[in-house]
Design a protein around this motif. Sequence first.
Motif, PDB file in Angstrom:
ATOM      1  N   LEU A  60       0.498  -1.048  -0.425  1.00  0.00           N
ATOM      2  CA  LEU A  60      -0.269  -0.142  -0.023  1.00  0.00           C
ATOM      3  C   LEU A  60       0.569   1.359  -0.465  1.00  0.00           C
ATOM      4  O   LEU A  60       2.008   1.420   1.129  1.00  0.00           O
ATOM      5  CB  LEU A  60      -1.614  -0.575   1.518  1.00  0.00           C
ATOM      6  N   ARG A  61       0.642   1.560  -0.704  1.00  0.00           N
ATOM      7  CA  ARG A  61       2.050   3.425  -1.314  1.00  0.00           C
ATOM      8  C   ARG A  61       1.498   4.292  -0.384  1.00  0.00           C
ATOM      9  O   ARG A  61       0.281   4.183  -0.234  1.00  0.00           O
ATOM     10  CB  ARG A  61       2.211   2.973  -3.185  1.00  0.00           C
ATOM     11  N   THR A  62       2.321   4.974  -0.059  1.00  0.00           N
ATOM     12  CA  THR A  62       2.410   6.212   0.575  1.00  0.00           C
ATOM     13  C   THR A  62       1.452   7.428  -0.421  1.00  0.00           C
ATOM     14  O   THR A  62       0.449   8.654  -0.245  1.00  0.00           O
ATOM     15  CB  THR A  62       2.646   6.286   1.863  1.00  0.00           C
ATOM     16  N   LYS A  63       2.602   7.241  -1.717  1.00  0.00           N
ATOM     17  CA  LYS A  63       2.670   7.941  -2.991  1.00  0.00           C
ATOM     18  C   LYS A  63       2.369   7.366  -4.291  1.00  0.00           C
ATOM     19  O   LYS A  63       2.824   5.903  -3.667  1.00  0.00           O
ATOM     20  CB  LYS A  63       4.407   8.913  -2.625  1.00  0.00           C
ATOM     21  N   ASN A  64       1.919   8.601  -4.739  1.00  0.00           N
ATOM     22  CA  ASN A  64       1.484   7.374  -6.225  1.00  0.00           C
ATOM     23  C   ASN A  64       3.023   7.301  -6.787  1.00  0.00           C
ATOM     24  O   ASN A  64       3.597   8.307  -7.052  1.00  0.00           O
ATOM     25  CB  ASN A  64       0.337   8.025  -6.704  1.00  0.00           C
ATOM     26  N   LYS A  65       3.793   6.498  -7.259  1.00  0.00           N
ATOM     27  CA  LYS A  65       4.754   5.993  -8.373  1.00  0.00           C
ATOM     28  C   LYS A  65       4.408   6.009 -10.102  1.00  0.00           C
ATOM     29  O   LYS A  65       5.647   6.442 -10.647  1.00  0.00           O
ATOM     30  CB  LYS A  65       4.768   4.891  -8.517  1.00  0.00           C
ATOM     31  N   GLY A  66       3.039   5.989 -10.557  1.00  0.00           N
ATOM     32  CA  GLY A  66       2.786   6.239 -11.560  1.00  0.00           C
ATOM     33  C   GLY A  66       2.599   5.145 -12.257  1.00  0.00           C
ATOM     34  O   GLY A  66       3.369   4.172 -11.089  1.00  0.00           O
ATOM     35  N   THR A  67       2.270   4.489 -12.880  1.00  0.00           N
ATOM     36  CA  THR A  67       1.599   2.968 -14.004  1.00  0.00           C
ATOM     37  C   THR A  67       2.908   2.363 -13.664  1.00  0.00           C
ATOM     38  O   THR A  67       3.433   1.851 -13.651  1.00  0.00           O
ATOM     39  CB  THR A  67       0.177   3.016 -14.886  1.00  0.00           C
ATOM     40  N   VAL A  68       3.845   2.997 -14.647  1.00  0.00           N
ATOM     41  CA  VAL A  68       5.288   2.387 -15.480  1.00  0.00           C
ATOM     42  C   VAL A  68       6.183   2.368 -13.964  1.00  0.00           C
ATOM     43  O   VAL A  68       6.373   0.555 -13.804  1.00  0.00           O
ATOM     44  CB  VAL A  68       6.011   3.193 -15.984  1.00  0.00           C
ATOM     45  N   ASP A  69       6.751   3.258 -13.264  1.00  0.00           N
ATOM     46  CA  ASP A  69       7.004   2.500 -12.340  1.00  0.00           C
ATOM     47  C   ASP A  69       6.550   1.643 -11.169  1.00  0.00           C
ATOM     48  O   ASP A  69       7.305   0.877 -10.892  1.00  0.00           O
ATOM     49  CB  ASP A  69       7.541   3.673 -11.366  1.00  0.00           C
ATOM     50  N   ASN A  70       5.045   1.582 -10.762  1.00  0.00           N
ATOM     51  CA  ASN A  70       4.187   0.758  -9.949  1.00  0.00           C
ATOM     52  C   ASN A  70       4.324  -0.515 -10.549  1.00  0.00           C
ATOM     53  O   ASN A  70       4.731  -1.248  -9.630  1.00  0.00           O
ATOM     54  CB  ASN A  70       3.434   1.707  -9.596  1.00  0.00           C
ATOM     55  N   PHE A  71       4.306  -0.646 -11.500  1.00  0.00           N
ATOM     56  CA  PHE A  71       4.161  -2.017 -12.087  1.00  0.00           C
ATOM     57  C   PHE A  71       5.162  -2.751 -12.342  1.00  0.00           C
ATOM     58  O   PHE A  71       5.910  -3.851 -12.561  1.00  0.00           O
ATOM     59  CB  PHE A  71       3.719  -2.403 -14.035  1.00  0.00           C
ATOM     60  N   GLN A  72       6.692  -1.553 -12.582  1.00  0.00           N
ATOM     61  CA  GLN A  72       8.387  -2.087 -12.782  1.00  0.00           C
ATOM     62  C   GLN A  72       8.315  -2.821 -11.225  1.00  0.00           C
ATOM     63  O   GLN A  72       9.292  -3.528 -11.241  1.00  0.00           O
ATOM     64  CB  GLN A  72       8.751  -1.203 -13.383  1.00  0.00           C
ATOM     65  N   ASP A  73       8.372  -2.206 -10.050  1.00  0.00           N
ATOM     66  CA  ASP A  73       8.621  -2.314  -9.336  1.00  0.00           C
ATOM     67  C   ASP A  73       7.695  -3.485  -8.783  1.00  0.00           C
ATOM     68  O   ASP A  73       8.236  -4.142  -7.657  1.00  0.00           O
ATOM     69  CB  ASP A  73       8.022  -1.623  -7.819  1.00  0.00           C
ATOM     70  N   MET A  74       6.547  -3.527  -9.016  1.00  0.00           N
ATOM     71  CA  MET A  74       6.384  -4.816  -9.216  1.00  0.00           C
ATOM     72  C   MET A  74       5.996  -6.165  -9.295  1.00  0.00           C
ATOM     73  O   MET A  74       6.807  -7.961  -8.802  1.00  0.00           O
ATOM     74  CB  MET A  74       4.359  -4.940  -8.746  1.00  0.00           C
TER      75      MET A  74
END
Length: 211
Positions: A60-74
């Motif tokens: 549960l992120r406290t700040k928005n990473k944006g789609t590309v960075d979020n998906f890459q992290d996952m």
Amino acid sequence: NMKPTLTIVICSYKYGHLAAHAIESVLAQTVKPDKILFVDDGVGDCFLLPEIYPEVEFTLRTKNKGTVDNFQDMLNEVDTDYVMFLGADNWLRPDTVEILINTIKETPNDIIMYDIYVTGELAKQWFTSRSVPTIEHEGGYVWNRQGGHHGSMCYNVSKAKEVGGYNEGYGKVTLEDQALFTRMRNNGSLVTHIHEPLLFYRRHRENYNKI
């Protein structure tokens, strides 16, 4: 013949009110995935879910990473053979994982595609605004994805990481999934297509402005 392992990553951005439906559809599978990861990209509307679903691993992120960075992290968190990303506003047919695993065992290609059942209040509007091959079925529409990609394709994790994963998108609308699909194909990944709708894709108010 070893059973290929599969992670399902459920991604939420302002879909906290719909997310339990997506999670339940994964937990109700006839064959369970090896891991279920869930990410909320900095909205904060999914904070109750970890208490309800202890079998799911939550980010549960406290700040928005944006789609590309979020998906890459996952994607970097995934350690199974295959992965599938599922929008928290969508849900799966009960035998989706079973069909995917059996297909990979029979035809061990790097990308497994399948058709989509488009439903929801804006499904008809969405289809009439584009020229895509569709079949009306039981109040919704079957979207034939033969030869195409979509965000919930099932794919080989190591092959995806080999080409950089979700490291870019295309233009104003990100299309990070199309970028990954294209790079994997260009790198020699083979695609298997299942001619059945396995995912329920909800067209609704919150995603009306997306493609």
